[in-house]
Design a protein around this motif. Structure first.
Motif, PDB file in Angstrom:
ATOM      1  N   GLY A  20       0.819  -1.214   0.000  1.00 32.37           N
ATOM      2  CA  GLY A  20       0.000   0.000   0.000  1.00 32.37           C
ATOM      3  C   GLY A  20       0.847   1.255   0.000  1.00 32.37           C
ATOM      4  O   GLY A  20       0.583   2.199   0.745  1.00 32.37           O
ATOM      5  N   ARG A  49       0.201   5.696  -1.673  1.00 35.31           N
ATOM      6  CA  ARG A  49      -0.331   6.922  -1.042  1.00 35.31           C
ATOM      7  C   ARG A  49      -0.333   6.775   0.477  1.00 35.31           C
ATOM      8  O   ARG A  49      -0.037   5.699   1.015  1.00 35.31           O
ATOM      9  CB  ARG A  49      -1.731   7.230  -1.565  1.00 35.31           C
ATOM     10  CG  ARG A  49      -2.737   6.127  -1.317  1.00 35.31           C
ATOM     11  CD  ARG A  49      -3.991   6.331  -2.156  1.00 35.31           C
ATOM     12  NE  ARG A  49      -4.895   5.208  -2.028  1.00 35.31           N
ATOM     13  CZ  ARG A  49      -5.882   5.127  -1.122  1.00 35.31           C
ATOM     14  NH1 ARG A  49      -6.073   6.113  -0.263  1.00 35.31           N
ATOM     15  NH2 ARG A  49      -6.670   4.076  -1.077  1.00 35.31           N
ATOM     16  N   ILE A  96       0.226   6.783   4.455  1.00 33.89           N
ATOM     17  CA  ILE A  96       1.337   6.419   5.348  1.00 33.89           C
ATOM     18  C   ILE A  96       2.354   5.551   4.606  1.00 33.89           C
ATOM     19  O   ILE A  96       3.564   5.723   4.768  1.00 33.89           O
ATOM     20  CB  ILE A  96       0.775   5.685   6.594  1.00 33.89           C
ATOM     21  CG1 ILE A  96      -0.070   6.653   7.440  1.00 33.89           C
ATOM     22  CG2 ILE A  96       1.900   5.090   7.426  1.00 33.89           C
ATOM     23  CD1 ILE A  96      -0.855   5.982   8.575  1.00 33.89           C
ATOM     24  N   ASN A 120      -2.351  -1.493  -5.021  1.00 34.03           N
ATOM     25  CA  ASN A 120      -3.465  -2.281  -5.547  1.00 34.03           C
ATOM     26  C   ASN A 120      -4.126  -1.520  -6.689  1.00 34.03           C
ATOM     27  O   ASN A 120      -4.036  -1.929  -7.835  1.00 34.03           O
ATOM     28  CB  ASN A 120      -4.470  -2.602  -4.433  1.00 34.03           C
ATOM     29  CG  ASN A 120      -5.540  -3.557  -4.912  1.00 34.03           C
ATOM     30  OD1 ASN A 120      -5.290  -4.388  -5.787  1.00 34.03           O
ATOM     31  ND2 ASN A 120      -6.729  -3.437  -4.370  1.00 34.03           N
ATOM     32  N   GLY A 121      -4.747  -0.355  -6.377  1.00 32.75           N
ATOM     33  CA  GLY A 121      -5.417   0.425  -7.422  1.00 32.75           C
ATOM     34  C   GLY A 121      -4.639   1.655  -7.870  1.00 32.75           C
ATOM     35  O   GLY A 121      -4.870   2.175  -8.966  1.00 32.75           O
ATOM     36  N   SER A 122      -3.717   2.145  -7.028  1.00 26.78           N
ATOM     37  CA  SER A 122      -3.090   3.454  -7.284  1.00 26.78           C
ATOM     38  C   SER A 122      -1.801   3.344  -8.098  1.00 26.78           C
ATOM     39  O   SER A 122      -0.730   3.774  -7.648  1.00 26.78           O
ATOM     40  CB  SER A 122      -2.811   4.162  -5.956  1.00 26.78           C
ATOM     41  OG  SER A 122      -3.993   4.341  -5.236  1.00 26.78           O
ATOM     42  N   ASN A 137      -2.974  -7.364  -4.973  1.00 28.60           N
ATOM     43  CA  ASN A 137      -4.000  -7.235  -3.940  1.00 28.60           C
ATOM     44  C   ASN A 137      -3.569  -8.143  -2.786  1.00 28.60           C
ATOM     45  O   ASN A 137      -3.560  -9.368  -2.930  1.00 28.60           O
ATOM     46  CB  ASN A 137      -5.346  -7.690  -4.525  1.00 28.60           C
ATOM     47  CG  ASN A 137      -6.452  -7.667  -3.495  1.00 28.60           C
ATOM     48  OD1 ASN A 137      -6.210  -7.551  -2.295  1.00 28.60           O
ATOM     49  ND2 ASN A 137      -7.672  -7.800  -3.970  1.00 28.60           N
ATOM     50  N   VAL A 138      -3.224  -7.545  -1.653  1.00 29.38           N
ATOM     51  CA  VAL A 138      -2.634  -8.357  -0.577  1.00 29.38           C
ATOM     52  C   VAL A 138      -3.601  -9.382   0.010  1.00 29.38           C
ATOM     53  O   VAL A 138      -3.168 -10.306   0.689  1.00 29.38           O
ATOM     54  CB  VAL A 138      -2.046  -7.491   0.565  1.00 29.38           C
ATOM     55  CG1 VAL A 138      -0.877  -6.657   0.081  1.00 29.38           C
ATOM     56  CG2 VAL A 138      -3.108  -6.646   1.246  1.00 29.38           C
ATOM     57  N   ASN A 153       1.596  -2.491   5.414  1.00 32.76           N
ATOM     58  CA  ASN A 153       0.891  -1.227   5.675  1.00 32.76           C
ATOM     59  C   ASN A 153      -0.495  -1.176   5.045  1.00 32.76           C
ATOM     60  O   ASN A 153      -1.360  -0.430   5.514  1.00 32.76           O
ATOM     61  CB  ASN A 153       1.765  -0.081   5.128  1.00 32.76           C
ATOM     62  CG  ASN A 153       0.981   1.199   4.963  1.00 32.76           C
ATOM     63  OD1 ASN A 153       0.764   1.950   5.910  1.00 32.76           O
ATOM     64  ND2 ASN A 153       0.527   1.466   3.730  1.00 32.76           N
ATOM     65  N   TYR A 211     -12.598  -3.335  11.885  1.00 35.25           N
ATOM     66  CA  TYR A 211     -11.248  -2.755  11.818  1.00 35.25           C
ATOM     67  C   TYR A 211     -10.460  -3.053  13.103  1.00 35.25           C
ATOM     68  O   TYR A 211      -9.300  -3.490  13.052  1.00 35.25           O
ATOM     69  CB  TYR A 211     -11.387  -1.248  11.591  1.00 35.25           C
ATOM     70  CG  TYR A 211     -10.085  -0.515  11.409  1.00 35.25           C
ATOM     71  CD1 TYR A 211      -9.395  -0.575  10.194  1.00 35.25           C
ATOM     72  CD2 TYR A 211      -9.544   0.263  12.435  1.00 35.25           C
ATOM     73  CE1 TYR A 211      -8.199   0.113  10.019  1.00 35.25           C
ATOM     74  CE2 TYR A 211      -8.358   0.952  12.263  1.00 35.25           C
ATOM     75  CZ  TYR A 211      -7.684   0.885  11.054  1.00 35.25           C
ATOM     76  OH  TYR A 211      -6.509   1.563  10.880  1.00 35.25           O
ATOM     77  N   LYS A 224      -7.056  -5.237  13.468  1.00 38.65           N
ATOM     78  CA  LYS A 224      -5.799  -4.657  13.963  1.00 38.65           C
ATOM     79  C   LYS A 224      -5.346  -5.325  15.263  1.00 38.65           C
ATOM     80  O   LYS A 224      -4.147  -5.403  15.537  1.00 38.65           O
ATOM     81  CB  LYS A 224      -5.954  -3.142  14.136  1.00 38.65           C
ATOM     82  CG  LYS A 224      -6.167  -2.396  12.812  1.00 38.65           C
ATOM     83  CD  LYS A 224      -4.980  -2.573  11.871  1.00 38.65           C
ATOM     84  CE  LYS A 224      -5.081  -1.693  10.645  1.00 38.65           C
ATOM     85  NZ  LYS A 224      -3.906  -1.838   9.753  1.00 38.65           N
ATOM     86  N   GLY A 242      -2.195   6.394  15.984  1.00 40.62           N
ATOM     87  CA  GLY A 242      -3.486   6.945  16.404  1.00 40.62           C
ATOM     88  C   GLY A 242      -4.177   7.499  15.174  1.00 40.62           C
ATOM     89  O   GLY A 242      -4.201   6.850  14.129  1.00 40.62           O
ATOM     90  N   VAL A 266      -4.162   9.722  12.008  1.00 39.53           N
ATOM     91  CA  VAL A 266      -3.140  10.317  11.138  1.00 39.53           C
ATOM     92  C   VAL A 266      -3.846  10.989   9.961  1.00 39.53           C
ATOM     93  O   VAL A 266      -4.813  10.441   9.418  1.00 39.53           O
ATOM     94  CB  VAL A 266      -2.172   9.223  10.618  1.00 39.53           C
ATOM     95  CG1 VAL A 266      -1.076   9.841   9.752  1.00 39.53           C
ATOM     96  CG2 VAL A 266      -1.565   8.447  11.781  1.00 39.53           C
ATOM     97  N   THR A 312      -4.599  11.420   6.621  1.00 35.25           N
ATOM     98  CA  THR A 312      -4.470  10.785   5.299  1.00 35.25           C
ATOM     99  C   THR A 312      -5.872  10.720   4.694  1.00 35.25           C
ATOM    100  O   THR A 312      -6.841  11.154   5.323  1.00 35.25           O
ATOM    101  CB  THR A 312      -3.940   9.326   5.396  1.00 35.25           C
ATOM    102  OG1 THR A 312      -4.931   8.538   6.060  1.00 35.25           O
ATOM    103  CG2 THR A 312      -2.617   9.211   6.110  1.00 35.25           C
ATOM    104  N   THR A 343      -8.628   9.261   6.978  1.00 31.07           N
ATOM    105  CA  THR A 343      -9.286  10.066   8.011  1.00 31.07           C
ATOM    106  C   THR A 343      -9.936  11.332   7.437  1.00 31.07           C
ATOM    107  O   THR A 343     -10.677  12.010   8.144  1.00 31.07           O
ATOM    108  CB  THR A 343      -8.284  10.461   9.123  1.00 31.07           C
ATOM    109  OG1 THR A 343      -7.121  11.003   8.499  1.00 31.07           O
ATOM    110  CG2 THR A 343      -7.898   9.272   9.965  1.00 31.07           C
TER     111      THR A 343
END
Ligand code: NAP
Length: 246
Positions: free
Chosen positions: A11, A14, A16, A36-38, A62-63, A89, A154, A158, A185, A187, A189, A192
């Motif tokens: 990933g 873009r 992080i 994957n897409g970017s 694609n992971v 990531n 999520y 995690k 925490g 970030v 991007t 968020t």
């Protein structure tokens, strides 16, 4: 310095991941930017890194696809002969309260965030054992430590990453391989950006340092663990969250 080290960041097109890739390249590593897409953004970052005289390549995968992760690792070992640093990531959110959460949203988040991390480690662990070295760094989240309303999928993914990290650390330590998790925490991007102003304000109120983190805050910790500062650290979850987890 990470001169002569080969690093894969998932990933990395873009957010992080891009900043982690940039930082590892600045320290001298050859960086494989998984996306994957970017594609365009991954290529632009590879070009930016190459312009500075550093080395980068891009790789689509694609992971969450077990076989595709196997192909990616095979291709890396064929091209470079080894992998020294693996940064897991890649991640997504599909937030909702548990009463409304769709099964497909639970599965998608688990498949990318947790199974994706398993997939890459599964396919490179034999190579790292052979090398008798390797640094695996998994991006977890404060949500995986504290839980977070609206993020059952999520937070579970995690938290799973933390269990996986500690187990990998135990399994692989005898051959000099370390495995740690970094738990950001909030970030700034695209992940968020979608939060409303009021949600962001409420989040900030829970951060002792009083602000969202920047991607470079996370990248600095990943680079520290990847470099010799991290040589005697394994199985740890390092919070980079402005104090949320105190
Ligand atoms: P982001 O800006 O939304 O970027 C997500 C990255 O994950 C993109 O590079 C994306 O690649 C990649 N990705 C998604 N699905 C993928 C898949 N199936 N295969 C390969 N790559 C995939 O998110 P971010 O904020 O940078 O988050 C990066 C990591 O930090 C995630 O694991 C996230 O959970 C974690 N984290 C973020 C925050 C935060 O506040 N931002 C907090 C705690 C933890 P493409 O664009 O190429 O599809």
């Amino acid at each position: 310095m990470l001169t002569d080290k080969i690093a894969l960041v998932t990933g990395a097109g873009r957010g992080i991941g891009a900043e982690i890739a940039r930082t590892l390249a600045d320290k001298g590593a050859t960086v494989i930017l998984n996306y994957n897409g970017s594609k365009d953004r991954a290529q632009a970052l590879a070009d930016e890194i190459a312009k500075k005289g550093q080395k980068a390549a891009i790789y689509q995968c694609n992971v969450s696809d077990f076989e595709a992760c196997g192909e990616m690792m095979k291709a890396i070992v064929k091209e470079y002969g080894r992998l020294d640093i693996l940064v897991n990531n890649a991640g997504i959110t599909r937030d909702n309260l548990i009463m409304k959460m769709k099964e497909e949203d639970f599965d998608a988040v688990l498949n990318i965030n947790l199974k994706g991390t398993f997939n890459t480690i599964r396919h490179i662990s034999r190579q790292m054992l052979k090398q008798r070295s390797g640094k695996i760094i998994n991006i977890s989240s404060v949500s995986g430590i504290l839980g977070n309303a609206g993020q059952a999928n999520y937070a579970a993914s995690k938290a799973g990453v933390i269990g996986l990290t500690k187990t990998m650390a135990r399994e692989l330590a005898s051959r000099g391989i370390t495995c740690n998790a970094v738990a950001p925490g909030f970030v700034d991007t695209e992940m968020t950006k979608v939060l409303s102003h009021s949600v962001k304000e409420a989040a900030c109120a829970q951060i002792p340092l009083g602000r969202f983190g920047q991607a470079k805050d996370i990248a600095a910790m990943v680079a520290f663990l990847a470099d010799e500062g991290g040589d005697y650290i394994t199985g740890q979850v390092i919070s980079v969250d402005g104090g949320m987890n105190i």
